[in-house]
Every structure is written in structure tokens, then in C-alpha cells.
Design a protein around this motif. Structure first.
Motif, PDB file in Angstrom:
ATOM      1  N   GLU A 161      39.882 -11.285  19.047  1.00  0.00           N
ATOM      2  CA  GLU A 161      40.708 -10.783  18.468  1.00  0.00           C
ATOM      3  C   GLU A 161      40.774  -9.487  19.100  1.00  0.00           C
ATOM      4  OE1 GLU A 161      39.957 -11.029  14.332  1.00  0.00           O
ATOM      5  OE2 GLU A 161      40.932 -13.179  13.912  1.00  0.00           O
ATOM      6  N   ARG A 162      42.085  -8.906  19.115  1.00  0.00           N
ATOM      7  CA  ARG A 162      42.323  -7.668  19.512  1.00  0.00           C
ATOM      8  C   ARG A 162      43.584  -7.093  18.842  1.00  0.00           C
ATOM      9  NH1 ARG A 162      40.093  -6.688  24.783  1.00  0.00           N
ATOM     10  NH2 ARG A 162      38.093  -7.727  24.776  1.00  0.00           N
ATOM     11  N   PRO A 163      43.773  -6.002  18.592  1.00  0.00           N
ATOM     12  CA  PRO A 163      44.766  -5.267  17.995  1.00  0.00           C
ATOM     13  C   PRO A 163      45.872  -5.124  18.846  1.00  0.00           C
ATOM     14  CG  PRO A 163      42.954  -3.455  18.443  1.00  0.00           C
ATOM     15  CD  PRO A 163      42.554  -4.820  18.825  1.00  0.00           C
ATOM     16  N   ARG A 175      48.548  -4.831  14.830  1.00  0.00           N
ATOM     17  CA  ARG A 175      48.680  -6.296  14.521  1.00  0.00           C
ATOM     18  C   ARG A 175      47.409  -7.151  15.376  1.00  0.00           C
ATOM     19  NH1 ARG A 175      50.764 -11.056  16.349  1.00  0.00           N
ATOM     20  NH2 ARG A 175      51.868 -10.002  17.968  1.00  0.00           N
ATOM     21  N   ILE A 176      46.806  -7.877  14.683  1.00  0.00           N
ATOM     22  CA  ILE A 176      45.629  -8.752  15.388  1.00  0.00           C
ATOM     23  C   ILE A 176      45.949  -9.787  15.898  1.00  0.00           C
ATOM     24  CG2 ILE A 176      43.279  -9.496  15.133  1.00  0.00           C
ATOM     25  CD1 ILE A 176      43.565  -6.616  14.525  1.00  0.00           C
ATOM     26  N   PHE A 177      45.939 -10.205  17.021  1.00  0.00           N
ATOM     27  CA  PHE A 177      46.096 -11.376  17.751  1.00  0.00           C
ATOM     28  C   PHE A 177      44.753 -11.814  18.543  1.00  0.00           C
ATOM     29  CE2 PHE A 177      46.799  -8.245  21.176  1.00  0.00           C
ATOM     30  CZ  PHE A 177      46.456  -8.880  22.186  1.00  0.00           C
ATOM     31  N   LYS A 178      44.975 -13.104  19.132  1.00  0.00           N
ATOM     32  CA  LYS A 178      43.982 -13.546  20.040  1.00  0.00           C
ATOM     33  C   LYS A 178      44.187 -13.753  21.421  1.00  0.00           C
ATOM     34  CE  LYS A 178      41.836 -16.794  16.554  1.00  0.00           C
ATOM     35  NZ  LYS A 178      41.558 -18.274  16.308  1.00  0.00           N
ATOM     36  N   LEU A 179      43.339 -12.718  22.016  1.00  0.00           N
ATOM     37  CA  LEU A 179      43.657 -12.660  23.493  1.00  0.00           C
ATOM     38  C   LEU A 179      42.616 -13.539  24.194  1.00  0.00           C
ATOM     39  CD1 LEU A 179      43.352  -9.590  25.649  1.00  0.00           C
ATOM     40  CD2 LEU A 179      41.595 -10.950  26.029  1.00  0.00           C
ATOM     41  N   TYR A 180      43.263 -14.051  25.311  1.00  0.00           N
ATOM     42  CA  TYR A 180      42.660 -14.987  26.058  1.00  0.00           C
ATOM     43  C   TYR A 180      42.420 -14.661  27.820  1.00  0.00           C
ATOM     44  CZ  TYR A 180      44.251 -18.082  22.267  1.00  0.00           C
ATOM     45  OH  TYR A 180      44.308 -18.819  21.055  1.00  0.00           O
ATOM     46  N   LYS A 181      41.057 -14.880  27.986  1.00  0.00           N
ATOM     47  CA  LYS A 181      40.619 -14.630  29.356  1.00  0.00           C
ATOM     48  C   LYS A 181      39.779 -15.969  29.901  1.00  0.00           C
ATOM     49  CE  LYS A 181      40.077  -9.530  29.035  1.00  0.00           C
ATOM     50  NZ  LYS A 181      39.455  -8.373  29.610  1.00  0.00           N
ATOM     51  N   PHE A 182      39.590 -15.839  31.212  1.00  0.00           N
ATOM     52  CA  PHE A 182      38.547 -16.771  31.767  1.00  0.00           C
ATOM     53  C   PHE A 182      37.105 -16.420  31.486  1.00  0.00           C
ATOM     54  CE2 PHE A 182      41.763 -18.297  34.526  1.00  0.00           C
ATOM     55  CZ  PHE A 182      41.896 -19.777  33.999  1.00  0.00           C
ATOM     56  N   ARG A 183      36.199 -17.155  31.162  1.00  0.00           N
ATOM     57  CA  ARG A 183      34.989 -16.613  30.665  1.00  0.00           C
ATOM     58  C   ARG A 183      34.292 -15.947  32.265  1.00  0.00           C
ATOM     59  NH1 ARG A 183      30.832 -21.011  28.339  1.00  0.00           N
ATOM     60  NH2 ARG A 183      29.467 -19.140  28.419  1.00  0.00           N
TER      61      ARG A 183
END
Length: 215
Positions: A52-54, A59-67
Motif C-alpha cells: 500500500e502506498r499513498p 488516497r491509499i492504493f496498492k502498488l505493484y512491482k516485480f519482487r
């Protein structure tokens, strides 16, 4: 004073974000699939790092990256330091910014923009000064003014200063300039980590501890 969106931000910038992110997702599909396969084989599951990032207006959202890290733990069951969990593949994905490509989905959804202040950790929200809070007056970006001025090698104060400057000067010409500079930074692999750290040093209360995850 809170930033007031310009005509460019309201109508042109968002339309460009949708067009560019959708096009990139289609064209880069083979690379995304190959990277996902390599991450699954070399680093395990899940393939994506989600946190989760602001975003805009906090507003909080879910950020996606490759691990980029393994789940390596010590004899007590605690996660090993970042430096020991960051593999050769992980370092390569970071240095080439390939790990950031899933954020194109965040851009398409409207959580982020191509250009803007980088979305940081939720726990930093109470620590910002009134001026620094203005970095959330716009959508966070895949790249930004701070990232083309040293990336993770800057101090936090410099990064936030660059972020707020961008918010006050956002425009088409500036966004194009930042994108072009970003391409150069990726090719020469500048500013991937701060001195002596596998990840950016943690922000807050004048501390210099390392994060459990990266920015």
C-alpha cells in the motif's frame, strides 16, 4: 496553498498516461511474461511485490512491482537483511528498472501517472512538513523530477524539494524532459541505491535505518 490542477493535468496528462501505459503493456507483454517466469523460478512466489502506498490527496492504493528479494530467514525465523536477500537477478531488475514495469497497471487504473513524485510508504505520512505534503497534490509517478536528479543517492530533503518543485511547475514540456532524462538514467544505471545500502535509507525522525522494503 494546495495545488490547483491545470488544463494540461485535467485533460491532456491523464489521456497521455492511459495511451502510453496501455501501449507499453501491450508492447512489453513478452518482457513482462519472461520476467515473471524468471522471478518465479529464481525467487519464488509470489511474483509480484504488492504494498500500500499513498497517492493523490493521500488516497491509499496498492502498488505493484516485480519482487527482487528472496524470503531468506535466519535460524530464528526472521528475515535476513536486504543485502542478503537481494539476488543477482534482483539487482539486475532494479538497475534496469524492469522491476517497476507492473506499475504500468497502476497508471492505467489511475492510481499513478507516468511522471510525478514517487509514491513512498504510508508510515511516512505523519512525518511530512506542511510543504512536503504538497507532493501528494498530484498523482505519484513512475518517474519524477527527483529521480532524474540522483534517484536514491539524494538526501530525503533534496528529494522532497524536487517533488514539491515539480508540483509547482508541472507541464507538458517538463514531463517530456523528465521522461527523456529517465531513459538516460536507466541506460547508465545511475543512483540505484544509497551509499552502503541495498535500499534507500528510511525517512523519519532524523533516523538512518534501512527499510524492510524498497522505494
Amino acid at each position: 496553498m494546495k495545488h490547483t490542477p491545470t488544463f494540461y493535468e485535467k485533460y491532456i496528462k491523464r489521456a497521455g498516461d492511459v495511451l502510453l501505459s496501455l501501449t507499453a503493456l501491450i508492447l512489453l507483454c513478452p518482457l513482462l511474461l519472461l520476467t515473471a517466469l524468471l522471478v518465479r523460478v529464481k525467487l519464488g512466489s509470489p511474483v509480484l511485490f504488492c504494498q500500500e502506498r499513498p497517492g493523490k490527496d493521500e488516497r491509499i492504493f496498492k502498488l505493484y512491482k516485480f519482487r527482487t528479494m528472496t524470503d531468506g530467514r535466519d535460524e530464528k525465523g526472521e528475515l535476513l537483511p536486504d543485502e542478503k536477500r537481494l539476488t543477482g537477478l534482483g539487482k539486475f531488475l532494479r538497475s534496469t528498472s524492469i522491476d517497476e514495469l507492473p506499475e504500468l497497471w497502476n497508471i492505467l487504473r489511475g492510481d499513478m501517472s507516468i511522471v510525478g513524485p514517487r509514491p513512498l510508504l504510508v508510515k511516512y505520512l505523519p512525518l511530512y512538513s506542511e510543504e512536503q505534503k504538497h507532493r501528494h497534490d498530484v498523482r505519484p509517478g513512475l518517474t519524477g523530477w527527483a529521480q532524474v536528479h540522483g534517484r536514491n543517492l539524494q538526501s530525503w530533503e533534496d528529494r522532497f524539494s524536487h517533488d514539491v518543485w515539480y508540483v509547482n511547475h508541472v507541464g507538458f514540456a517538463l514531463d517530456v524532459k523528465i521522461v527523456l532524462k529517465t531513459v538516460k538514467c536507466v541506460f547508465v544505471r545511475e543512483g540505484i541505491s544509497s551509499d552502503g545500502c541495498a535500499t534507500m535509507e528510511e525517512f523519519g525522525a532524523n533516523t538512518a535505518k534501512k527499510e524492510d522494503s524498497y522505494v
